[in-house]
Each structure stands twice: as structure tokens, then as C-alpha cells.
Design an enzyme around this catalytic site. Structure first.
Site, PDB file in Angstrom:
ATOM      1  N   ARG A  47      -0.677   8.938  -7.145  1.00 47.62           N
ATOM      2  CA  ARG A  47      -1.074   9.596  -5.895  1.00 47.62           C
ATOM      3  C   ARG A  47      -1.502  11.026  -6.216  1.00 47.62           C
ATOM      4  NH1 ARG A  47       1.986  13.151  -6.366  1.00 47.62           N
ATOM      5  NH2 ARG A  47       1.070  14.191  -4.576  1.00 47.62           N
ATOM      6  N   ALA A  49      -4.870  13.709  -5.013  1.00 52.52           N
ATOM      7  CA  ALA A  49      -6.315  13.468  -5.014  1.00 52.52           C
ATOM      8  C   ALA A  49      -6.928  13.285  -6.415  1.00 52.52           C
ATOM      9  CB  ALA A  49      -7.006  14.587  -4.228  1.00 52.52           C
ATOM     10  N   ARG A  90      -7.586   4.265  -0.237  1.00 50.36           N
ATOM     11  CA  ARG A  90      -7.130   5.431   0.534  1.00 50.36           C
ATOM     12  C   ARG A  90      -8.362   6.221   0.982  1.00 50.36           C
ATOM     13  NH1 ARG A  90      -2.179   8.692  -1.501  1.00 50.36           N
ATOM     14  NH2 ARG A  90      -1.970   8.918   0.753  1.00 50.36           N
ATOM     15  N   ASP A 238      -7.011  17.457  -0.330  1.00 49.89           N
ATOM     16  CA  ASP A 238      -7.550  16.112  -0.537  1.00 49.89           C
ATOM     17  C   ASP A 238      -9.048  16.065  -0.280  1.00 49.89           C
ATOM     18  OD1 ASP A 238      -4.526  15.653   0.099  1.00 49.89           O
ATOM     19  OD2 ASP A 238      -5.270  13.920  -1.000  1.00 49.89           O
TER      20      ASP A 238
HETATM   21  O1  MRU Z   1      -0.350  11.065  -0.027  1.00 43.10           O
HETATM   22  P1  MRU Z   1      -0.432  11.845  -1.315  1.00 43.10           P
HETATM   23  O2  MRU Z   1       0.890  12.013  -1.975  1.00 43.10           O
HETATM   24  O3  MRU Z   1      -1.477  11.275  -2.240  1.00 43.10           O
HETATM   25  O4  MRU Z   1      -0.927  13.275  -0.858  1.00 43.10           O
HETATM   26  C1  MRU Z   1      -1.165  14.254  -1.840  1.00 43.10           C
HETATM   27  C2  MRU Z   1      -1.534  15.576  -1.288  1.00 43.10           C
HETATM   28  O5  MRU Z   1      -1.673  15.767  -0.109  1.00 43.10           O
HETATM   29  C3  MRU Z   1      -1.799  16.656  -2.299  1.00 43.10           C
HETATM   30  O6  MRU Z   1      -1.456  17.899  -1.779  1.00 43.10           O
HETATM   31  C4  MRU Z   1      -3.294  16.678  -2.632  1.00 43.10           C
HETATM   32  O7  MRU Z   1      -3.727  15.401  -3.020  1.00 43.10           O
HETATM   33  C5  MRU Z   1      -3.624  17.667  -3.659  1.00 43.10           C
HETATM   34  S1  MRU Z   1      -3.181  17.084  -5.255  1.00 43.10           S
HETATM   35  C6  MRU Z   1      -3.601  18.148  -6.462  1.00 43.10           C
END
Ligand code: MRU
Length: 349
Positions: A47, A49, A90, A238
Site C-alpha cells: 500500500r 501510492a 484502487r 495519493d
Molecule cells: O490506503 P493507503 O494505506 O494506501 O493510503 C496511503 C496514504 O494515504 C499515504 O499517505 C500516501 O499513499 C502517500 S505514500 C508515500
């Protein structure tokens, strides 16, 4: 500094640390087919981004491997189907589509190649995405560290660290670099309901890397700021719209509003691959809605009566007016963001 690997290509499989098992177990999964990769992304075994983008790119290579014995037509059909499957995992993190787009471009230049050669090119591209991400995180961290005072009490949300990228992170890269420069940093990590990325992942990785960290319930952030305990807030992203509106883990917008109220600088750290210029403002960013069970159960027990509805957006959008700066691997962007974003993206074409 990092002593764990988030995602890697080992023996023709994708090796990733299963983030649903942290912090209890550091368990590595070896994934050898595209369906398992799609499942790993959907269920947040991998998980964040940038890490999702890398996982999807490597997932395309797995699909190519699975069809390598087929004739050219079927091989290409299967690889393209795999891209569709991965693209439906996603919706919010644009890095997923950015990485799949790069893989798609490889297929545009295959001339008279055989499936085995195309698979080699896909692998090269996926590994390039992985290695680029490593370099980007370190560069971004170096730029961002300039913004960190000494000593610093920093609030962060969700996990924008090594676990969310190939290694090192985005928001946490800034913190790691500041610490490496000898600054005294203390991090406060929101637990990040409902899936607890802050409590389970950010605190684990910061502790593993010897950074002082304290976990708080999301609802305690306002009081912490009111007490004058926070010098700045840093989060990841994201997807960032052309005007600088930022989609990030749900709860980020709440922190940005609070930061403004308490006159605390609110920073976003993200690679250029998280910008989406096709989206003019944040309202156009698709926000993932996740399963009710994430909110309605806790440790296997029901916490919401069965027939009660649940609202579970995975992300929210912070308006650009609340963002003091966006830290990228190309430098620090300041308002007005519609100008600074266009400039930096054009400069680096
Ligand atoms: O649902 P997730 O855990 O994938 O969400 C991740 C986030 O919101 C992070 O802050 C974002 O992806 C930035 S990662 C460098």
C-alpha cells in the site's frame, strides 16, 4: 538506514513485506501471479501510492511470465487484461495508473519481438520504476529537510514512509534526512483509523530506524496542537490536482484545517508521479470507498449494529489554500501551486 525491503524482484517473483501482518510479524510474501498481486493491492498487503505503482508494474511482468508460452496474440491479450485487472484495484493513487501507463508504452514499441523479449523489456521498465523511486525518495528527503527546524516536533498521518515506497518514503524521508543531518526530531503519528497505518506501520518503521515516535488517536491531534506541541505537519499524497489540491488518507484534511487554526505549517511530500494535471481541482479526484467491515468491526468483534450504515472513504481532499509547500524530488513548490506545479513539470519533460 532502512533495514527492511518493502517490495523487490527476487527469483522471478515479487517479494513484499505483508503490511497487514505488521507490527506483529515481519512476514514476506512471494507473489508469482497477477491475481495474487491484485489481491495484495486491494487488501493493503502492499500500500502507499508509490509502492502500489511499483507493485502494479511488477504485476504486469508476472502476467507476461504466466503467458510466455502462448502465441503472440494471446500473450498480448493476457498482458493487457492483467493491466485492466491491476488498474481496477484502487482508484485514488494516481501512481498506479502512471506506472501502468509506462508499462503500456513498452507494448507500443515491440516491433517484431517475441513474447520472451517483450517480457524482458517489461521487466526492465518495472525495475526502472522501482530504482527511480529509490533515488526520488532520497532527493525529496534532502529538499524537505531544509524546512525542518531543530529541534522539531512533527505530526504525520497514515504512513508515507519506506513501507509506502520502495524504501525511505516521502513524508518520512524528510524526517529521516533531518535526523541524519543531526537535527533533534520527535514524531507524533496519528493512529489513522480505520486501518491503523500510523499506529501499526509508521510507528514500527520509525522505531526500527531509531526515530523518537509517539502514537495518538486521530481525535487527539487538535488538543496536541492547541498545547503548542507541534512545529509542523508533514503528510504524503495519493494524487495532487493541477491546482495543488491534495488527496491523501482520510483525516488529512482535518489536520490541515487544524494546522491553519493553530498557525502550524502544513507540508505535503510527494514525487512528481503523484501529480495529475488532467485533474484541474481536487473535486475531480476519485475517492475510494472501502468495505463497511473496516469500520463496523474491531479485532473480529462487531462495533456497529448490523443494520446501521457506515461511511468509509479511504481518502479526503485538502484544498491547496491550506498547504504551505509541496516537497518534490525536483524541489519545494510554493503557492500559487497552479503556477509552480506547471513550471516544475514542464521544466522536467
Ligand atoms: O490506503 P493507503 O494505506 O494506501 O493510503 C496511503 C496514504 O494515504 C499515504 O499517505 C500516501 O499513499 C502517500 S505514500 C508515500
Amino acid at each position: 538506514m532502512m533495514i527492511f525491503k518493502t517490495i523487490d524482484w527476487v527469483n522471478n517473483k515479487v517479494r513484499l513485506i505483508d503490511q497487514t501482518q505488521l507490527p506483529g510479524r515481519s512476514h514476506y510474501l512471494d507473489i508469482d501471479n497477477v491475481d495474487d498481486m491484485a489481491e495484495a493491492i486491494c487488501s493493503l498487503r502492499v500500500r502507499g501510492a508509490p509502492a502500489i505503482g511499483i507493485a502494479a508494474a511488477l504485476g504486469v511482468v508476472l502476467a507476461a511470465d504466466q503467458s510466455i508460452q502462448e502465441n503472440m496474440e494471446l500473450f498480448l491479450e493476457n498482458v493487457r487484461n492483467a493491466m485492466d485487472v491491476l488498474g481496477r484495484t484502487r482508484p485514488t493513487a494516481v501512481n498506479l495508473f502512471w506506472a501502468l501507463n509506462r508499462m503500456e508504452k513498452v507494448l507500443d514499441r515491440i516491433e517484431n519481438l517475441k513474447p520472451a523479449d517483450i517480457r524482458e523489456r517489461l521487466l526492465q521498465e518495472a525495475l526502472e520504476i522501482l530504482n527511480e523511486d529509490r533515488r526520488i525518495c532520497y532527493q525529496l528527503g534532502a529538499f524537505g529537510a531544509e524546512l525542518i527546524p531543530d529541534p522539531a516536533h512533527i505530526l504525520t498521518h497514515c504512513n508515507a514512509g519506506g513501507l509506502a515506497t520502495s524504501e525511505y518514503g516521502t513524508a518520512l524521508a524528510v524526517i529521516y534526512q533531518a535526523a541524519e543531518q543531526g537535527k533533534k526530531v520527535e514524531v507524533f503519528a496519528d493512529e489513522t483509523r480505520p486501518l491503523l497505518q500510523g499506529a501499526r506501520l509508521t510507528s514500527w518503521e520509525l522505531q526500527t530506524n531509531h526515530i523518537d515516535v509517539t502514537v495518538l488517536c486521530d481525535s487527539a491531534a487538535a488538543y496536541l496542537m492547541q498545547q503548542g506541541e507541534i512545529d509542523c505537519v508533514i503528510v504524503g499524497a495519493d494524487r495532487i490536482a493541477a491546482n495543488g489540491d491534495v488527496a491523501n488518507k482520510v483525516g488529512t484534511y482535518m489536520l490541515a484545517v487544524l494546522a491553519e487554526k493553530h498557525q502550524i505549517p502544513f507540508y505535503v511530500a510527494a514525487p512528481v508521479s503523484s501529480f495529475d494535471l488532467s485533474v484541474i481541482s481536487g473535486g475531480e479526484i476519485p475517492i475510494e470507498q472501502r468495505d463497511r467491515s473496516e469500520v463496523a468491526t474491531y479485532m473480529g468483534k462487531m462495533t456497529v449494529p448490523e443494520s446501521v450504515k457506515v461511511y468509509n472513504p479511504a481518502f479526503d481532499v485538502t484544498p491547496n489554500s491550506l498547504v504551505k509547500a509541496i516537497i518534490t524530488e525536483k524541489g519545494i513548490l510554493r503557492p500559487p501551486f497552479h503556477v509552480s506545479i506547471t513550471n516544475i513539470l514542464q521544466k522536467n519533460k
